[in-house]
Each structure stands twice: as structure tokens, then as C-alpha cells.
Motif scaffolding. Structure first.
Motif, mmCIF file in Angstrom:
data_model
loop_
_atom_site.group_PDB
_atom_site.id
_atom_site.type_symbol
_atom_site.label_atom_id
_atom_site.label_comp_id
_atom_site.label_asym_id
_atom_site.label_seq_id
_atom_site.Cartn_x
_atom_site.Cartn_y
_atom_site.Cartn_z
ATOM 1 N N ALA A 163 0.843 -1.206 0.000
ATOM 2 C CA ALA A 163 0.000 0.000 0.000
ATOM 3 C C ALA A 163 0.875 1.251 0.000
ATOM 4 O O ALA A 163 1.975 1.257 0.555
ATOM 5 N N ILE A 164 0.351 2.292 -0.593
ATOM 6 C CA ILE A 164 1.042 3.594 -0.569
ATOM 7 C C ILE A 164 0.818 4.267 0.790
ATOM 8 O O ILE A 164 1.743 4.839 1.383
ATOM 9 N N LEU A 165 -0.410 4.185 1.300
ATOM 10 C CA LEU A 165 -0.690 4.748 2.622
ATOM 11 C C LEU A 165 0.029 3.908 3.663
ATOM 12 O O LEU A 165 -0.142 2.682 3.702
ATOM 13 N N THR A 166 0.808 4.555 4.490
ATOM 14 C CA THR A 166 1.668 3.806 5.414
ATOM 15 C C THR A 166 1.429 4.248 6.859
ATOM 16 O O THR A 166 1.356 5.450 7.149
ATOM 17 N N HIS A 167 1.322 3.259 7.731
ATOM 18 C CA HIS A 167 1.124 3.502 9.161
ATOM 19 C C HIS A 167 2.284 4.354 9.683
ATOM 20 O O HIS A 167 3.449 4.098 9.369
ATOM 21 N N ARG A 168 1.917 5.333 10.479
ATOM 22 C CA ARG A 168 2.938 6.252 11.005
ATOM 23 C C ARG A 168 4.043 5.492 11.742
ATOM 24 O O ARG A 168 5.233 5.862 11.669
ATOM 25 N N ARG A 194 4.031 6.761 1.251
ATOM 26 C CA ARG A 194 5.362 6.176 1.455
ATOM 27 C C ARG A 194 6.457 6.950 0.698
ATOM 28 O O ARG A 194 6.278 7.313 -0.461
ATOM 29 N N PRO A 195 7.599 7.180 1.374
ATOM 30 C CA PRO A 195 8.707 7.873 0.703
ATOM 31 C C PRO A 195 9.619 6.906 -0.044
ATOM 32 O O PRO A 195 10.525 7.335 -0.750
ATOM 33 N N ALA A 242 9.575 3.913 13.076
ATOM 34 C CA ALA A 242 10.583 2.876 13.367
ATOM 35 C C ALA A 242 11.728 2.909 12.353
ATOM 36 O O ALA A 242 12.892 2.697 12.713
ATOM 37 N N SER A 243 11.421 3.193 11.116
ATOM 38 C CA SER A 243 12.471 3.180 10.082
ATOM 39 C C SER A 243 13.403 4.384 10.212
ATOM 40 O O SER A 243 14.458 4.424 9.583
ATOM 41 N N GLY A 244 12.964 5.393 10.973
ATOM 42 C CA GLY A 244 13.785 6.595 11.142
ATOM 43 C C GLY A 244 13.349 7.745 10.254
ATOM 44 O O GLY A 244 13.833 8.869 10.384
ATOM 45 N N HIS A 245 12.379 7.476 9.343
ATOM 46 C CA HIS A 245 11.977 8.538 8.408
ATOM 47 C C HIS A 245 11.309 9.721 9.113
ATOM 48 O O HIS A 245 11.526 10.870 8.744
ATOM 49 N N GLU A 246 10.473 9.429 10.117
ATOM 50 C CA GLU A 246 9.745 10.550 10.734
ATOM 51 C C GLU A 246 10.717 11.530 11.398
ATOM 52 O O GLU A 246 10.524 12.746 11.361
ATOM 53 N N ASP A 247 11.774 11.008 11.961
ATOM 54 C CA ASP A 247 12.703 11.897 12.682
ATOM 55 C C ASP A 247 13.824 12.452 11.821
ATOM 56 O O ASP A 247 14.298 13.559 12.076
ATOM 57 N N THR A 248 14.240 11.682 10.805
ATOM 58 C CA THR A 248 15.481 12.116 10.124
ATOM 59 C C THR A 248 15.406 12.209 8.600
ATOM 60 O O THR A 248 16.410 12.547 7.981
ATOM 61 N N PHE A 249 14.245 11.935 8.004
ATOM 62 C CA PHE A 249 14.204 11.969 6.535
ATOM 63 C C PHE A 249 13.957 13.414 6.085
ATOM 64 O O PHE A 249 12.851 13.817 5.752
ATOM 65 N N SER A 250 15.033 14.206 6.104
ATOM 66 C CA SER A 250 14.856 15.627 5.818
ATOM 67 C C SER A 250 16.022 16.151 4.995
ATOM 68 O O SER A 250 17.093 15.546 4.944
ATOM 69 N N ASP A 251 15.773 17.282 4.359
ATOM 70 C CA ASP A 251 16.840 18.023 3.669
ATOM 71 C C ASP A 251 16.983 19.366 4.376
ATOM 72 O O ASP A 251 15.985 19.907 4.878
ATOM 73 N N PRO A 252 18.194 19.935 4.371
ATOM 74 C CA PRO A 252 18.356 21.253 5.007
ATOM 75 C C PRO A 252 17.752 22.342 4.113
ATOM 76 O O PRO A 252 17.996 22.366 2.908
ATOM 77 N N MET A 253 16.942 23.219 4.729
ATOM 78 C CA MET A 253 16.238 24.245 3.942
ATOM 79 C C MET A 253 16.585 25.640 4.454
ATOM 80 O O MET A 253 16.765 25.835 5.657
ATOM 81 N N ALA A 283 -9.784 13.806 13.667
ATOM 82 C CA ALA A 283 -8.735 14.844 13.686
ATOM 83 C C ALA A 283 -7.640 14.471 14.674
ATOM 84 O O ALA A 283 -6.752 15.262 14.960
ATOM 85 N N GLU A 284 -7.728 13.253 15.257
ATOM 86 C CA GLU A 284 -6.736 12.821 16.252
ATOM 87 C C GLU A 284 -5.375 12.639 15.598
ATOM 88 O O GLU A 284 -5.283 12.236 14.429
ATOM 89 N N PRO A 285 -4.283 12.893 16.353
ATOM 90 C CA PRO A 285 -2.943 12.733 15.772
ATOM 91 C C PRO A 285 -2.682 11.308 15.290
ATOM 92 O O PRO A 285 -1.933 11.097 14.343
ATOM 93 N N ASP A 286 -3.334 10.301 15.943
ATOM 94 C CA ASP A 286 -3.054 8.932 15.501
ATOM 95 C C ASP A 286 -3.768 8.589 14.190
ATOM 96 O O ASP A 286 -3.659 7.476 13.678
#
Ligand code: GAP
Length: 451
Positions: A69-74, A149-150, A79-90, A140-143
Motif C-alpha cells: 500500500a502507498i498509505l503507510t502507518h505512522r 510512502r517515501p 521505526a524506520s527513522g523517516h519521521e525523525d530524520t528523513f529531511s533536507d536542510p532548507m 482529527a486525532e494525531p493517531d
């Protein structure tokens, strides 16, 4: 403008004119970072994906496929690290308000500048997370947050146990997937090269820890062979060994396969030895075992993984850039003109053969041409064209990259010489040579060329 820039402009214009690629939402001004593929583009892209699937999955005993699926559980991307570190400097330009990637700013006399207005008043760099989030249902809950998916890889890791159980594969074995991925790139650029919606072709090849480095080199060689087999010249492909400092901390080795685009040498694919990082992260976070039991040694361990990860759109662009050519042709009357010819490998060419009755007002020619079209159609994409002079019809197919032209003429009908009845003219796109071929031999001849 440099010759390479001119070449790129011609390629972009041909892609629009002939229906390879259009800007997404064009009639509303376009959507930055998104592209639509037209009738020729979709065939090219499909042929590329089909060939990847064929050699990476169907022709191997040790790889199976999946479609996640394209829609991915947060939680997956936490766990993969994307939420915290998948970023580019802007950074922001305070003068023209442009948002820019801090690591891609041009410098003048050692001072970073805004590429839009030349301004030097830039904010401090801060991380910008590249994931697109969305809201599931009406809550509207955060969960209720989910991500687009990236990368396709994470659904493979998360389904590792299910796929292992159903396929009963032994290490080393792989799980392959082709599908959409989304990244909110700060600066989408270079046409379809860096976009916000794109497709990946990824293989996660699971192995024992001691096999990782050897398999990294094995997959690099396989992937280079793949690119050559779809028509990219080896001299235009380059291997970059990613330096320790630039590799993800969990990777023990990464190669980038790069291609000489008109806008520079850029990454087509990454081949990375990701160790047991992803499976271990998901095992620890979910609390569900993602390990492997080795029947022979009676050992239980988390497999390591080597990942060849290719971009569909980038490869399509490389194929288009490689194929684009101009040459001078002289017609029957001795008049010279420049033709644009897309020299696609027949295997990935969007249309395999053009079928042309010499004259459209001769029912016997038209009927025979339709018969040839019907003969080939179940096996390949063929295009029937009866309008305009035959030279113009050839030229149109040259621009589309069609490797073969089949002309049905009066010889085909047996009107000139009985021995030529049921033969056609087969024209080769690249050298423009023509030969007589029996209709009964056509299918085998073309099928061999496009296999
Ligand atoms: N699972 C590993 C992974 O996703 P990556 O190097 O970030 O690694 C792999 O991406 C490939 O996906 C790249 O080599 C490229 O071909 C393609 N890709 C990544 N970002 C892209 C973008 N914004 N637009 C087009 N293709 C992209």
C-alpha cells in the motif's frame, strides 16, 4: 546556452510534442514536481518496468514480488527513522521569499546566494521533513495521521515474515516491488529527474551477515548489465563508491550508479548493503519476530539485506536522453532534411512496428495491411498509419523511436512479380535499409528483436 542545455530543451520539447511527457495539471498552470505520461511515455515506462520485473523476479528462482500500500502507518516510518530524520536542510531567501535547499546553493566569492534573485540575505538552515502526511478518515486525532510512502522498501521489510512464510524461500532470497513513492522535495528540478511523485523499482535481497559485502558487488554488476540491456551505453554509466561520511550510518557499503544526463552526471540507482538495520528496527518496535530460522545450522537470526533501488522516471529520462539523435536524410528526389530519431533499444521502444499500406485509396493494400497489423498485435504494440507520403510516415515513427516500418505495396499483392506475393518491405529505423520479408516470417523476426 550550452550545447547540452540546447539538447535538453529539444528533448523536453519533443517529449511534449510527441506525447511522452506532459506537465501535470497543465491547463491550471501546472503542479510543480508532478508529471503525466502521454501515450508514448506510458508505453516506454511500462516496457521498462516489465523488463525489470522479468529479469529481477520471473527469471530468478530466488526472488518473489509484492505490491504494498502507498498509505503507510505512522509507526512504520517512525521505526524506520523517516519521521525523525528523513529531511533536507532548507533556507529561506529573505529578499524573494524562495525556499531553497541549503546544500545546493550557488556560491560567489565564498558567500552563498539565492539562485532566484542573487540575494545573500538567507535564513539559517533548518531540517525540512520530506514526507507527505495525510489524515485517515474523518478523525482529527494525531493517531489518524498516515504517510504517503517515501520509498517502497519499508512495506517489504514490514511484510518480510508473511512473504517468507508463504514463499518458503531459503536465504539468500529477495522480495521485489515496483510502485509509487512521494517526497516533498524542496526544489524539484531537471524535468522528471527530481519530482515529488515518482516510481521506484526496489529489490530487498536478504542474506546471511557474512554474504553482505559479496552480494553488494554481485548486485552492482547485475544492475549495470540491466542498464546496458535496455540500451544505455556503458560509457555513459558510472559507479560512485559512496564515501563513509556520506553513507547512512547503518550501511556497510553503498554504490551509486550514475548516468551522464545533459545536465550533468547524476544518480540513477543506489545499491546499498543496509545490514540488519530495518528488520531489527521493525522487530524491536512492533514486538513481532522478523527473524529467520536456518534449518541446517539450527540458528535463528535477523537477516541482513542488500538493496538495489532504482528510479523508474529517472531511467525513463536516461533512456530518452540516450535515444535522442538528429541526422540528415536525403529523400527520393535528392532533397536533404534533418530527421529526429529516437534510437530506443527495440526491447523498450514504445511502438515496435509501424504498419503502412502504400496508398490508402487501394482497398486491397489496406486490407492486407490490416491483416499484418492483426497478425502482430497480440504480441507487440504496433501502429497503423495510412495518411501522408510514406517518407513522412517513416519520419513520424522515427521520432517515436519505432524500430521497424512495414510497408505493404503492390509487390505484396503479387502484382509485380508472383514470387514477391505476401512479402513486405521491412525498414530499419537506424540505418534506414529496406529488405523484403515474407509475411509468415515477420512475427518471429520482430519477436526475436524485441525479446
Ligand atoms: N530504499 C532506498 C531509497 O529509496 P534513494 O536513493 O532515496 O534510496 C532510490 O532512492 C532511487 O529512487 C534513486 O536512485 C532515484 O532513482 C529514485 N528517486 C529518489 N528520489 C527521487 C525523486 N525525488 N524523483 C525521482 N526519482 C527519485
Amino acid at each position: 546556452m550550452t550545447a547540452d542545455q540546447q539538447r535538453m530543451e529539444k528533448i523536453v520539447s519533443l517529449c511534449k510534442r510527441r506525447g511522452f511527457i506532459f506537465q501535470a495539471s497543465e491547463i491550471y498552470g501546472g503542479l510543480n514536481g508532478a508529471w503525466d505520461y502521454g501515450p508514448l511515455g506510458v508505453e516506454l515506462k511500462r516496457n521498462l518496468k516489465d523488463y525489470w520485473w522479468r529479469v529481477m523476479v520471473r527469471e530468478r528462482d530466488d526472488v518473489v514480488g509484492m505490491d504494498g500500500a502507498i498509505l503507510t502507518h505512522r509507526a512504520v516510518l517512525k521505526a524506520s527513522g523517516h519521521e525523525d530524520t528523513f529531511s533536507d536542510p532548507m533556507v529561506d531567501c529573505r529578499t524573494c521569499k524562495a525556499r531553497l535547499r541549503a546544500d545546493q546553493l550557488p556560491e560567489k566569492s565564498g558567500v552563498k546566494q539565492c539562485p532566484n534573485c542573487g540575494g545573500k540575505d538567507l535564513t539559517e538552515a533548518r531540517p525540512f521533513n520530506l514526507m507527505f502526511s495525510t489524515q485517515l478518515g474523518a478523525s482529527a486525532e494525531p493517531d489518524a495521521i498516515a504517510y504517503l510512502r517515501p520509498e517502497t522498501a519499508q512495506s517489504i521489510f514490514v511484510q518480510f515474515k508473511n512473504v517468507l512464510d508463504v514463499s518458503r524461500k531459503k536465504l539468500p532470497f529477495g522480495i521485489a516491488q515496483i510502485g509509487k513513492a512521494f517526497r516533498n522535495e524542496i526544489n524539484p528540478r531537471n524535468y522528471i529527474f527530481r519530482s515529488r511523485e515518482f516510481e521506484q523499482m526496489e529489490l530487498e535481497y536478504f542474506c546471511r551477515p557474512e554474504q553482505g559485502m559479496e552480494l553488494l558487488d554481485y548486485w552492482l554488476a547485475e544492475r549495470l548489465r540491466f542498464y546496458e540491456n535496455i540500451g544505455l551505453a556503458r560509457k555513459n554509466l558510472h559507479v560512485l563508491t559512496v564515501p563513509d561520511a556520506d553513507r547512512a550510518f547503518y550501511s556497510k557499503g553503498t554504490y551509486d550508479i550514475e548516468y551522464d544526463f545533459p545536465f550533468g552526471r547524476q544518480e540513477l540507482e543506489g545499491v546499498a548493503y543496509r545490514t540488519d538495520y530495518d528488520l531489527t528496527q521493525h522487530q524491536n518496535t512492533s514486538g513481532k519476530p522478523l527473524d529467520y530460522f536456518d534449518e541446517e545450522t539450527k540458528q535463528r537470526f535477523v537477516p541482513h539485506v542488500v538493496e538495489p533501488s532504482a528510479g523508474v522516471d529517472r531511467t525513463v529520462l536516461a533512456l530518452i536522453c540516450e535515444a535522442y539523435d538528429e541526422d540528415t536524410v536525403t529523400d527520393d528526389k535528392g532533397k536533404s532534411e534533418t530527421r529526429i530519431v529516437m534510437r530506443f533499444h527495440p526491447r523498450i521502444a514504445p511502438i515496435k512496428a509501424g504498419v503502412f499500406p502504400l496508398l490508402k485509396n487501394q482497398p486491397a493494400l489496406v486490407e492486407k495491411a490490416r491483416d499484418v497489423q492483426a497478425l502482430l498485435r497480440p504480441h507487440m504494440n504496433v501502429f497503423y498509419d495510412e495518411t501522408g507520403a510514406i517518407g513522412r510516415r517513416y519520419r513520424r515513427q522515427d521520432e517515436a523511436g519505432t524500430p521497424f516500418g512495414i510497408t505493404i505495396d503492390f509487390e505484396t499483392l503479387g502484382e509485380r512479380a508472383p514470387e514477391l506475393r505476401d512479402t513486405v518491405t521491412l525498414r530499419d529505423r537506424d540505418n534506414m535499409k529496406q529488405e523484403r520479408v515474407r509475411i509468415v516470417d515477420l512475427l518471429e523476426r520482430l519477436a526475436n528483436a524485441i525479446a
